[in-house]
Design an enzyme around this catalytic site. Sequence first.
Site, PDB file in Angstrom:
ATOM      1  N   LYS A  47      -2.490   5.893  -4.544  1.00  0.00           N
ATOM      2  CA  LYS A  47      -3.591   6.820  -4.275  1.00  0.00           C
ATOM      3  C   LYS A  47      -3.340   8.178  -4.923  1.00  0.00           C
ATOM      4  O   LYS A  47      -2.194   8.626  -5.003  1.00  0.00           O
ATOM      5  CB  LYS A  47      -3.736   7.041  -2.755  1.00  0.00           C
ATOM      6  CG  LYS A  47      -3.667   5.767  -1.920  1.00  0.00           C
ATOM      7  CD  LYS A  47      -3.878   6.008  -0.441  1.00  0.00           C
ATOM      8  CE  LYS A  47      -3.582   4.761   0.369  1.00  0.00           C
ATOM      9  NZ  LYS A  47      -2.202   4.599   0.785  1.00  0.00           N
TER      10      LYS A  47
ATOM     11  N   HIS B  22      -7.408   9.591  -2.193  1.00  0.00           N
ATOM     12  CA  HIS B  22      -6.744   9.524  -0.885  1.00  0.00           C
ATOM     13  C   HIS B  22      -7.597  10.158   0.226  1.00  0.00           C
ATOM     14  O   HIS B  22      -7.639   9.654   1.342  1.00  0.00           O
ATOM     15  CB  HIS B  22      -5.378  10.215  -0.981  1.00  0.00           C
ATOM     16  CG  HIS B  22      -4.371   9.745   0.002  1.00  0.00           C
ATOM     17  ND1 HIS B  22      -3.035   9.643  -0.279  1.00  0.00           N
ATOM     18  CD2 HIS B  22      -4.489   9.350   1.286  1.00  0.00           C
ATOM     19  CE1 HIS B  22      -2.383   9.219   0.790  1.00  0.00           C
ATOM     20  NE2 HIS B  22      -3.240   9.032   1.758  1.00  0.00           N
TER      21      HIS B  22
ATOM     22  N   ASP C 102       0.841  -1.198   0.000  1.00  0.00           N
ATOM     23  CA  ASP C 102       0.000   0.000   0.000  1.00  0.00           C
ATOM     24  C   ASP C 102       0.874   1.246   0.000  1.00  0.00           C
ATOM     25  O   ASP C 102       1.514   1.569   0.994  1.00  0.00           O
ATOM     26  CB  ASP C 102      -0.884   0.010   1.254  1.00  0.00           C
ATOM     27  CG  ASP C 102      -1.836   1.207   1.252  1.00  0.00           C
ATOM     28  OD1 ASP C 102      -2.898   1.119   0.620  1.00  0.00           O
ATOM     29  OD2 ASP C 102      -1.495   2.241   1.872  1.00  0.00           O
TER      30      ASP C 102
ATOM     31  N   TYR D  58       3.455   9.534  -0.695  1.00  0.00           N
ATOM     32  CA  TYR D  58       4.535   8.931   0.097  1.00  0.00           C
ATOM     33  C   TYR D  58       5.912   9.110  -0.551  1.00  0.00           C
ATOM     34  O   TYR D  58       6.933   8.888   0.091  1.00  0.00           O
ATOM     35  CB  TYR D  58       4.284   7.433   0.353  1.00  0.00           C
ATOM     36  CG  TYR D  58       2.974   7.098   1.053  1.00  0.00           C
ATOM     37  CD1 TYR D  58       2.177   8.092   1.614  1.00  0.00           C
ATOM     38  CD2 TYR D  58       2.517   5.784   1.140  1.00  0.00           C
ATOM     39  CE1 TYR D  58       0.968   7.788   2.232  1.00  0.00           C
ATOM     40  CE2 TYR D  58       1.305   5.483   1.767  1.00  0.00           C
ATOM     41  CZ  TYR D  58       0.537   6.494   2.301  1.00  0.00           C
ATOM     42  OH  TYR D  58      -0.658   6.182   2.907  1.00  0.00           O
TER      43      TYR D  58
HETATM   44  P1  NAD Z   1       0.621   1.387  12.071  1.00  0.00           P
HETATM   45  O1  NAD Z   1      -0.538   1.283  13.005  1.00  0.00           O
HETATM   46  O2  NAD Z   1       0.891   0.253  11.130  1.00  0.00           O
HETATM   47  O3  NAD Z   1       1.871   1.703  12.978  1.00  0.00           O
HETATM   48  C1  NAD Z   1       3.162   1.590  12.493  1.00  0.00           C
HETATM   49  C2  NAD Z   1       4.116   1.673  13.661  1.00  0.00           C
HETATM   50  O4  NAD Z   1       3.809   0.634  14.602  1.00  0.00           O
HETATM   51  C3  NAD Z   1       5.536   1.379  13.178  1.00  0.00           C
HETATM   52  O5  NAD Z   1       6.167   2.575  12.819  1.00  0.00           O
HETATM   53  C4  NAD Z   1       6.157   0.708  14.358  1.00  0.00           C
HETATM   54  O6  NAD Z   1       6.722   1.701  15.185  1.00  0.00           O
HETATM   55  C5  NAD Z   1       5.014   0.077  15.102  1.00  0.00           C
HETATM   56  N1  NAD Z   1       4.982  -1.391  14.918  1.00  0.00           N
HETATM   57  C6  NAD Z   1       4.778  -2.061  13.760  1.00  0.00           C
HETATM   58  N2  NAD Z   1       4.772  -3.401  13.984  1.00  0.00           N
HETATM   59  C7  NAD Z   1       4.993  -3.562  15.315  1.00  0.00           C
HETATM   60  C8  NAD Z   1       5.095  -4.704  16.151  1.00  0.00           C
HETATM   61  N3  NAD Z   1       4.960  -5.928  15.672  1.00  0.00           N
HETATM   62  N4  NAD Z   1       5.332  -4.506  17.475  1.00  0.00           N
HETATM   63  C9  NAD Z   1       5.443  -3.253  17.968  1.00  0.00           C
HETATM   64  N5  NAD Z   1       5.344  -2.139  17.235  1.00  0.00           N
HETATM   65  C10 NAD Z   1       5.124  -2.288  15.914  1.00  0.00           C
HETATM   66  O7  NAD Z   1       0.443   2.801  11.328  1.00  0.00           O
HETATM   67  P2  NAD Z   1       0.813   3.442   9.918  1.00  0.00           P
HETATM   68  O8  NAD Z   1       2.145   3.042   9.430  1.00  0.00           O
HETATM   69  O9  NAD Z   1       0.564   4.869  10.033  1.00  0.00           O
HETATM   70  O10 NAD Z   1      -0.300   2.821   8.980  1.00  0.00           O
HETATM   71  C11 NAD Z   1      -0.076   1.693   8.186  1.00  0.00           C
HETATM   72  C12 NAD Z   1      -0.233   1.982   6.733  1.00  0.00           C
HETATM   73  O11 NAD Z   1      -1.540   2.517   6.450  1.00  0.00           O
HETATM   74  C13 NAD Z   1       0.699   3.079   6.206  1.00  0.00           C
HETATM   75  O12 NAD Z   1       2.004   2.626   6.014  1.00  0.00           O
HETATM   76  C14 NAD Z   1      -0.007   3.468   4.923  1.00  0.00           C
HETATM   77  O13 NAD Z   1       0.242   2.528   3.904  1.00  0.00           O
HETATM   78  C15 NAD Z   1      -1.458   3.419   5.358  1.00  0.00           C
HETATM   79  N6  NAD Z   1      -1.954   4.767   5.785  1.00  0.00           N
HETATM   80  C16 NAD Z   1      -2.925   5.340   5.031  1.00  0.00           C
HETATM   81  C17 NAD Z   1      -3.453   6.590   5.370  1.00  0.00           C
HETATM   82  C18 NAD Z   1      -4.522   7.174   4.532  1.00  0.00           C
HETATM   83  O14 NAD Z   1      -4.862   8.359   4.711  1.00  0.00           O
HETATM   84  N7  NAD Z   1      -5.093   6.443   3.623  1.00  0.00           N
HETATM   85  C19 NAD Z   1      -2.973   7.282   6.504  1.00  0.00           C
HETATM   86  C20 NAD Z   1      -1.982   6.672   7.273  1.00  0.00           C
HETATM   87  C21 NAD Z   1      -1.503   5.403   6.907  1.00  0.00           C
END
Ligand code: NAD
Length: 276
Positions: A76, A109, A46, A51
Amino acid sequence: MTRVPVIRLNDGNAIPQIGFGVYKVDAGNAERVVSEALEAGYRHFDTAALYGNEAEVGRALRASGIPREELFVTTKQWFDRQEPAEAERAIAESMEKLDLGYIDLYLLHWPAPKRDRYVGAWQALERFKLDGLTRSIGVSNFLVPHLERLARESATVPAVNQIELHPAYQQRDVVAYCRANGIAVEAWGPLGQGKYDLFGEEPVVVAAKAHGVTPAQVVLRWHLQLGNIPLPKSGNPSRMRENIDVLGFDLTLAEIDAITALERGGRGGPHPDEQN
Ligand code: NAD
């Protein structure tokens, strides 16, 4: 190799139920991170024009030698490109950067409702699908009034709505609308983006102990059993493996209910009506 289940979208296409998110994976690291994620078993990625890593994501996917049809790639359109001519340029740029022949899922998006352009932008996406640029089309951060307007003013129901979703912020009204209307729900920030102490919450800790797994695995399992498509992100290979190794146990209904009771009602990201 982990076999991630697939979900059938309303257009007939199949999407792996766990995706790997690459938000804030900078271009300098994206190739390595995506290669490691492929190694860990992810096939669904994704990204977004915003990004700034589409070219690197595409390069890593091409270099893997994995057949294109085994990969699922989402990107997106940013909300400042919703005018029809601009939308065409935006998808052309994404396609050129990814260089994968086609996009699996192309999303608006954010609705950016103050601009009042998202219906026209959605109609542009309908054309992109007809033209074969993308196999499926969907939206992100759409609330119920935005989805209702698309239903009134366009011919295609989005295949997915990608929204902020985790045990502390569940957007139940949006999810209920999506389920009732055949829109698959993707969860961004599925682990709470580190903004909520989800991993220290008692129901999460207790379930993790009961099943011999980590709190992150419990939260991801909660998503899967509810039918969500979580998009966890990690730059750390052992966490990448941990986050996809969530198919070998089942939470009980009582465990799911206890985790669902962690709702706190506050979003971590911007309000979709204010992101303009
Ligand atoms: P997430 O909830 O996946 O959190 C990521 C963070 O959680 C990491 O940086 C890490 O610090 C921690 N983490 C990951 N795996 C872990 C584990 N096993 N144990 C402990 N900590 C852990 O949040 P995110 O990255 O913001 O969201 C995921 C994805 O969603 C993004 O990469 C993106 O592709 C998408 N996204 C989309 C939008 C949108 O507006 N459409 C907005 C934000 C994110």
